[in-house]
Design a protein around this motif. Structure first.
Motif, PDB file in Angstrom:
ATOM      1  N   TRP A   1     -26.390 -35.122 -45.399  1.00 48.54           N
ATOM      2  CA  TRP A   1     -25.250 -34.832 -44.804  1.00 48.54           C
ATOM      3  C   TRP A   1     -25.673 -34.280 -43.492  1.00 48.54           C
ATOM      4  N   VAL A   2     -25.398 -34.745 -42.304  1.00 42.79           N
ATOM      5  CA  VAL A   2     -25.590 -34.384 -41.137  1.00 42.79           C
ATOM      6  C   VAL A   2     -24.420 -34.160 -40.203  1.00 42.79           C
ATOM      7  N   ARG A   3     -24.379 -33.213 -39.200  1.00 45.64           N
ATOM      8  CA  ARG A   3     -23.466 -32.564 -38.424  1.00 45.64           C
ATOM      9  C   ARG A   3     -23.968 -32.442 -37.000  1.00 45.64           C
ATOM     10  N   PRO A   4     -24.167 -33.861 -36.102  1.00 49.01           N
ATOM     11  CA  PRO A   4     -24.535 -33.786 -34.962  1.00 49.01           C
ATOM     12  C   PRO A   4     -23.982 -32.931 -34.099  1.00 49.01           C
ATOM     13  N   ARG A   5     -24.624 -32.689 -33.152  1.00 50.32           N
ATOM     14  CA  ARG A   5     -24.451 -31.795 -31.754  1.00 50.32           C
ATOM     15  C   ARG A   5     -23.806 -32.768 -30.622  1.00 50.32           C
ATOM     16  N   ARG A   6     -23.369 -32.266 -29.776  1.00 51.11           N
ATOM     17  CA  ARG A   6     -23.055 -32.998 -28.514  1.00 51.11           C
ATOM     18  C   ARG A   6     -23.592 -32.263 -27.386  1.00 51.11           C
ATOM     19  N   PHE A   7     -24.143 -32.859 -26.566  1.00 50.65           N
ATOM     20  CA  PHE A   7     -24.835 -32.113 -25.516  1.00 50.65           C
ATOM     21  C   PHE A   7     -24.297 -32.570 -24.214  1.00 50.65           C
ATOM     22  N   GLN A   8     -24.392 -31.724 -23.132  1.00 46.76           N
ATOM     23  CA  GLN A   8     -24.127 -32.191 -21.677  1.00 46.76           C
ATOM     24  C   GLN A   8     -25.253 -32.073 -20.595  1.00 46.76           C
ATOM     25  N   CYS A   9     -25.415 -33.200 -20.484  1.00 45.55           N
ATOM     26  CA  CYS A   9     -26.672 -33.220 -19.394  1.00 45.55           C
ATOM     27  C   CYS A   9     -26.394 -32.452 -18.153  1.00 45.55           C
ATOM     28  N   THR A  10     -27.525 -31.487 -17.893  1.00 45.24           N
ATOM     29  CA  THR A  10     -27.234 -30.604 -16.755  1.00 45.24           C
ATOM     30  C   THR A  10     -27.565 -31.681 -15.302  1.00 45.24           C
ATOM     31  N   GLY A  11     -28.321 -32.689 -15.752  1.00 40.71           N
ATOM     32  CA  GLY A  11     -28.495 -33.691 -14.543  1.00 40.71           C
ATOM     33  C   GLY A  11     -27.318 -34.549 -14.149  1.00 40.71           C
ATOM     34  N   CYS A  12     -26.833 -35.506 -14.845  1.00 43.24           N
ATOM     35  CA  CYS A  12     -25.777 -36.573 -14.732  1.00 43.24           C
ATOM     36  C   CYS A  12     -24.429 -36.064 -15.197  1.00 43.24           C
ATOM     37  N   LYS A  13     -24.370 -35.028 -15.909  1.00 44.89           N
ATOM     38  CA  LYS A  13     -22.998 -34.286 -16.619  1.00 44.89           C
ATOM     39  C   LYS A  13     -22.539 -35.472 -17.610  1.00 44.89           C
TER      40      LYS A  13
END
Length: 146
Positions: free
Chosen positions: A72-84
Motif C-alpha cells: 500500500w503506497v501513498r504517493p507524494r506530489r511535488f512541484q518543480c522549482t524550475g518549470c512549476k
C-alpha cells in the motif's frame, strides 16, 4: 520486525509503516525515504512537496504461502522549482498506473512458463487473479520480445 519484513519481501530502501496479516492476504504499508524527486519535464531535482495523495493505493507485490502480499503506497506530489509543473513521485519497481509490481509480474510469468495455461489456471484461481490480469502480463511480455 519491520527490517525483517523488508528483507523478506525485498523492500530494502523502503520505509515499512505497518503490516497487517489478514486471513486471505498480507498488507504492507510502505513509503519512500527520499525527500526529493526529479521533474519528468525539465529534469530538475526538487524537494518542494505540493501535497500527498488522500488515499493509499494497493499494488500486488508477491505471494507468501499462496496468500497475496499487497503493498500500500501513498504517493507524494511535488512541484518543480524550475518549470512549476506538479508531478507525482515514481516508485522503483512500479510502473505508473500499474496495479502490480514488476516482481509480481515476473513471478507470474515464471509460473506460466513452467506450466501450461491449463495447469496454471488452478493456481490463478487460488491466487485470486483475474484472467484479464494474466492476459495483460502475457501481452506485455510478448511486446518485449524481439
Amino acid at each position: 520486525m519491520d527490517k525483517a519484513i523488508a528483507q523478506l519481501f525485498d523492500l530494502q530502501g523502503w520505509i515499512v509503516y505497518r503490516t497487517e496479516y489478514k486471513q486471505d492476504s498480507i498488507q504492507i504499508y510502505v513509503g519512500r525515504p527520499r525527500k526529493v524527486a526529479r521533474c519528468p519535464e525539465c529534469g530538475k531535482v526538487t524537494s518542494r512537496v505540493y501535497d500527498r495523495a488522500r488515499q493509499w493505493r494497493r499494488k500486488l507485490h508477491t505471494w507468501c504461502n499462496e496468500k497475496p502480499v499487497y503493498l500500500w503506497v501513498r504517493p507524494r506530489r511535488f512541484q518543480c522549482t524550475g518549470c512549476k509543473k506538479v508531478f507525482t513521485e515514481r516508485f522503483p519497481g512500479i510502473r505508473p498506473w500499474a496495479r502490480r509490481t514488476e516482481r509480481a509480474e515476473a513471478l507470474l510469468l515464471q509460473r506460466l512458463k513452467a506450466n501450461s495455461f491449463r495447469q496454471a489456471l488452478p493456481a490463478r484461481r487460488l491466487r485470486r487473479l483475474a484472467r484479464s490480469n494474466v492476459q495483460a502480463v502475457v501481452r506485455q511480455w510478448k511486446a518485449t520480445l524481439p
